[in-house]
Design a protein around this motif. Sequence first.
Motif, PDB file in Angstrom:
ATOM      1  N   MET A   1       0.844  -1.162   0.000  1.00  0.00           N
ATOM      2  CA  MET A   1       0.000   0.000   0.000  1.00  0.00           C
ATOM      3  C   MET A   1       0.893   1.231   0.000  1.00  0.00           C
ATOM      4  O   MET A   1       1.886   1.272   0.711  1.00  0.00           O
ATOM      5  N   LYS A   2       0.536   2.206  -0.850  1.00  0.00           N
ATOM      6  CA  LYS A   2       1.281   3.459  -0.849  1.00  0.00           C
ATOM      7  C   LYS A   2       0.345   4.602  -1.203  1.00  0.00           C
ATOM      8  O   LYS A   2      -0.746   4.394  -1.739  1.00  0.00           O
ATOM      9  N   HIS A  10      -7.226  10.202 -12.409  1.00  0.00           N
ATOM     10  CA  HIS A  10      -7.911   9.646 -11.235  1.00  0.00           C
ATOM     11  C   HIS A  10      -9.322  10.213 -11.060  1.00  0.00           C
ATOM     12  O   HIS A  10     -10.092   9.713 -10.241  1.00  0.00           O
ATOM     13  N   PHE A  11      -9.659  11.253 -11.815  1.00  0.00           N
ATOM     14  CA  PHE A  11     -10.956  11.901 -11.672  1.00  0.00           C
ATOM     15  C   PHE A  11     -12.105  10.900 -11.788  1.00  0.00           C
ATOM     16  O   PHE A  11     -13.020  10.896 -10.963  1.00  0.00           O
ATOM     17  N   SER A  12     -12.053  10.052 -12.809  1.00  0.00           N
ATOM     18  CA  SER A  12     -13.176   9.137 -13.053  1.00  0.00           C
ATOM     19  C   SER A  12     -13.386   8.178 -11.879  1.00  0.00           C
ATOM     20  O   SER A  12     -14.526   7.822 -11.563  1.00  0.00           O
ATOM     21  N   LEU A  13     -12.302   7.768 -11.217  1.00  0.00           N
ATOM     22  CA  LEU A  13     -12.440   6.892 -10.050  1.00  0.00           C
ATOM     23  C   LEU A  13     -13.131   7.608  -8.894  1.00  0.00           C
ATOM     24  O   LEU A  13     -14.057   7.061  -8.282  1.00  0.00           O
ATOM     25  N   ILE A  14     -12.669   8.812  -8.586  1.00  0.00           N
ATOM     26  CA  ILE A  14     -13.283   9.554  -7.483  1.00  0.00           C
ATOM     27  C   ILE A  14     -14.756   9.815  -7.785  1.00  0.00           C
ATOM     28  O   ILE A  14     -15.618   9.646  -6.919  1.00  0.00           O
ATOM     29  N   HIS A  15     -15.061  10.188  -9.019  1.00  0.00           N
ATOM     30  CA  HIS A  15     -16.463  10.430  -9.382  1.00  0.00           C
ATOM     31  C   HIS A  15     -17.276   9.140  -9.271  1.00  0.00           C
ATOM     32  O   HIS A  15     -18.400   9.154  -8.761  1.00  0.00           O
ATOM     33  N   LYS A  16     -16.705   8.016  -9.701  1.00  0.00           N
ATOM     34  CA  LYS A  16     -17.398   6.726  -9.601  1.00  0.00           C
ATOM     35  C   LYS A  16     -17.715   6.407  -8.143  1.00  0.00           C
ATOM     36  O   LYS A  16     -18.822   5.991  -7.812  1.00  0.00           O
ATOM     37  N   TRP A  17     -16.737   6.634  -7.260  1.00  0.00           N
ATOM     38  CA  TRP A  17     -16.964   6.342  -5.842  1.00  0.00           C
ATOM     39  C   TRP A  17     -18.024   7.265  -5.255  1.00  0.00           C
ATOM     40  O   TRP A  17     -18.875   6.827  -4.491  1.00  0.00           O
ATOM     41  N   HIS A  18     -17.978   8.540  -5.613  1.00  0.00           N
ATOM     42  CA  HIS A  18     -18.938   9.495  -5.051  1.00  0.00           C
ATOM     43  C   HIS A  18     -20.353   9.257  -5.560  1.00  0.00           C
ATOM     44  O   HIS A  18     -21.315   9.697  -4.920  1.00  0.00           O
ATOM     45  N   THR A  19     -20.501   8.584  -6.685  1.00  0.00           N
ATOM     46  CA  THR A  19     -21.838   8.306  -7.217  1.00  0.00           C
ATOM     47  C   THR A  19     -22.304   6.887  -6.912  1.00  0.00           C
ATOM     48  O   THR A  19     -23.423   6.522  -7.253  1.00  0.00           O
ATOM     49  N   ASN A  20     -21.481   6.099  -6.242  1.00  0.00           N
ATOM     50  CA  ASN A  20     -21.867   4.770  -5.797  1.00  0.00           C
ATOM     51  C   ASN A  20     -22.884   4.929  -4.672  1.00  0.00           C
ATOM     52  O   ASN A  20     -22.652   5.677  -3.720  1.00  0.00           O
ATOM     53  N   ASP A  21     -24.016   4.246  -4.788  1.00  0.00           N
ATOM     54  CA  ASP A  21     -25.103   4.409  -3.805  1.00  0.00           C
ATOM     55  C   ASP A  21     -24.642   4.229  -2.369  1.00  0.00           C
ATOM     56  O   ASP A  21     -24.938   5.048  -1.504  1.00  0.00           O
ATOM     57  N   GLU A  22     -23.929   3.156  -2.107  1.00  0.00           N
ATOM     58  CA  GLU A  22     -23.507   2.857  -0.741  1.00  0.00           C
ATOM     59  C   GLU A  22     -22.531   3.908  -0.209  1.00  0.00           C
ATOM     60  O   GLU A  22     -22.663   4.390   0.909  1.00  0.00           O
ATOM     61  N   HIS A  58      -2.872   0.143  -4.021  1.00  0.00           N
ATOM     62  CA  HIS A  58      -2.528  -1.189  -3.518  1.00  0.00           C
ATOM     63  C   HIS A  58      -2.303  -2.095  -4.715  1.00  0.00           C
ATOM     64  O   HIS A  58      -3.205  -2.264  -5.548  1.00  0.00           O
ATOM     65  N   ARG A  59      -1.087  -2.607  -4.825  1.00  0.00           N
ATOM     66  CA  ARG A  59      -0.733  -3.494  -5.946  1.00  0.00           C
ATOM     67  C   ARG A  59      -1.107  -2.870  -7.282  1.00  0.00           C
ATOM     68  O   ARG A  59      -1.803  -3.471  -8.095  1.00  0.00           O
ATOM     69  N   ASP A  60      -0.680  -1.634  -7.481  1.00  0.00           N
ATOM     70  CA  ASP A  60      -0.876  -0.884  -8.732  1.00  0.00           C
ATOM     71  C   ASP A  60      -2.338  -0.576  -9.048  1.00  0.00           C
ATOM     72  O   ASP A  60      -2.674  -0.259 -10.181  1.00  0.00           O
ATOM     73  N   LYS A  61      -3.212  -0.661  -8.048  1.00  0.00           N
ATOM     74  CA  LYS A  61      -4.619  -0.318  -8.233  1.00  0.00           C
ATOM     75  C   LYS A  61      -4.987   0.762  -7.226  1.00  0.00           C
ATOM     76  O   LYS A  61      -4.726   0.616  -6.025  1.00  0.00           O
ATOM     77  N   VAL A  62      -5.576   1.851  -7.705  1.00  0.00           N
ATOM     78  CA  VAL A  62      -6.036   2.908  -6.808  1.00  0.00           C
ATOM     79  C   VAL A  62      -7.342   2.435  -6.182  1.00  0.00           C
ATOM     80  O   VAL A  62      -8.289   2.079  -6.892  1.00  0.00           O
ATOM     81  N   GLY A  85     -12.955   3.279  -1.968  1.00  0.00           N
ATOM     82  CA  GLY A  85     -13.953   3.099  -3.016  1.00  0.00           C
ATOM     83  C   GLY A  85     -14.091   1.688  -3.521  1.00  0.00           C
ATOM     84  O   GLY A  85     -15.116   1.332  -4.097  1.00  0.00           O
ATOM     85  N   GLU A  86     -13.072   0.885  -3.329  1.00  0.00           N
ATOM     86  CA  GLU A  86     -13.107  -0.486  -3.825  1.00  0.00           C
ATOM     87  C   GLU A  86     -13.473  -1.418  -2.676  1.00  0.00           C
ATOM     88  O   GLU A  86     -12.700  -1.599  -1.735  1.00  0.00           O
ATOM     89  N   LYS A  87     -14.670  -1.963  -2.767  1.00  0.00           N
ATOM     90  CA  LYS A  87     -15.259  -2.712  -1.652  1.00  0.00           C
ATOM     91  C   LYS A  87     -14.385  -3.868  -1.175  1.00  0.00           C
ATOM     92  O   LYS A  87     -14.288  -4.127   0.022  1.00  0.00           O
ATOM     93  N   GLU A  88     -13.729  -4.544  -2.104  1.00  0.00           N
ATOM     94  CA  GLU A  88     -12.913  -5.695  -1.708  1.00  0.00           C
ATOM     95  C   GLU A  88     -11.719  -5.288  -0.856  1.00  0.00           C
ATOM     96  O   GLU A  88     -11.076  -6.125  -0.235  1.00  0.00           O
ATOM     97  N   PHE A  89     -11.429  -4.002  -0.802  1.00  0.00           N
ATOM     98  CA  PHE A  89     -10.307  -3.509  -0.017  1.00  0.00           C
ATOM     99  C   PHE A  89     -10.730  -3.141   1.410  1.00  0.00           C
ATOM    100  O   PHE A  89      -9.908  -2.800   2.234  1.00  0.00           O
ATOM    101  N   LEU A  90     -12.004  -3.211   1.696  1.00  0.00           N
ATOM    102  CA  LEU A  90     -12.515  -2.852   3.027  1.00  0.00           C
ATOM    103  C   LEU A  90     -12.331  -4.004   4.011  1.00  0.00           C
ATOM    104  O   LEU A  90     -13.279  -4.544   4.554  1.00  0.00           O
TER     105      LEU A  90
END
Length: 172
Positions: A1-2, A10-22, A58-62, A85-90
Amino acid sequence: MKFISYEPQHFSLIHKWHTNDEISKKIGYDKKPTEEDTKILIDNWLNDKNRVLFLVEHRDKVVGYVTLSEINKQNETATLHTTIGEKEFLRQKSCVGIMDGILKYAFINLGLHRVTTYVMSNNPKLIGTAKKYGWIQEGIIRDIIKLSNQRLNYYIFRMLKTEFKRGDICQS
């Protein structure tokens, strides 16, 4: 992790997370932000000299982001916000790594004495995780958020440099 610096890709990822219902409900959005809303938010973050924004890789994935805002050099304080934003990382082990990293950055690199974080009452799992990690609950701000005609509280937590027990690197 870094931790890595924000880049426009990275914009599209942050926007995707902010529009995720949960996620959006746990952040406190009653309606999903538009791309323009997210752009304005990120621009405000990047232009605020009292804020730092890092993406968590984490492992080259934001997988999320963290911000330290309201950085006050005189009082040596800041406010922490995290979004995974990535549920499997929780997973607790992963989240502990993120928390260890950002608090070490705050206490060592920025020379802070205190970090505050707020957790909404609709996120009991995060409240429990904060307590288990060692954050000290200082209070509750009642009915601060209105979300879908429901009033939610903010739980206020703090971590002092002297309370940070992850390795002796930060202990005075």
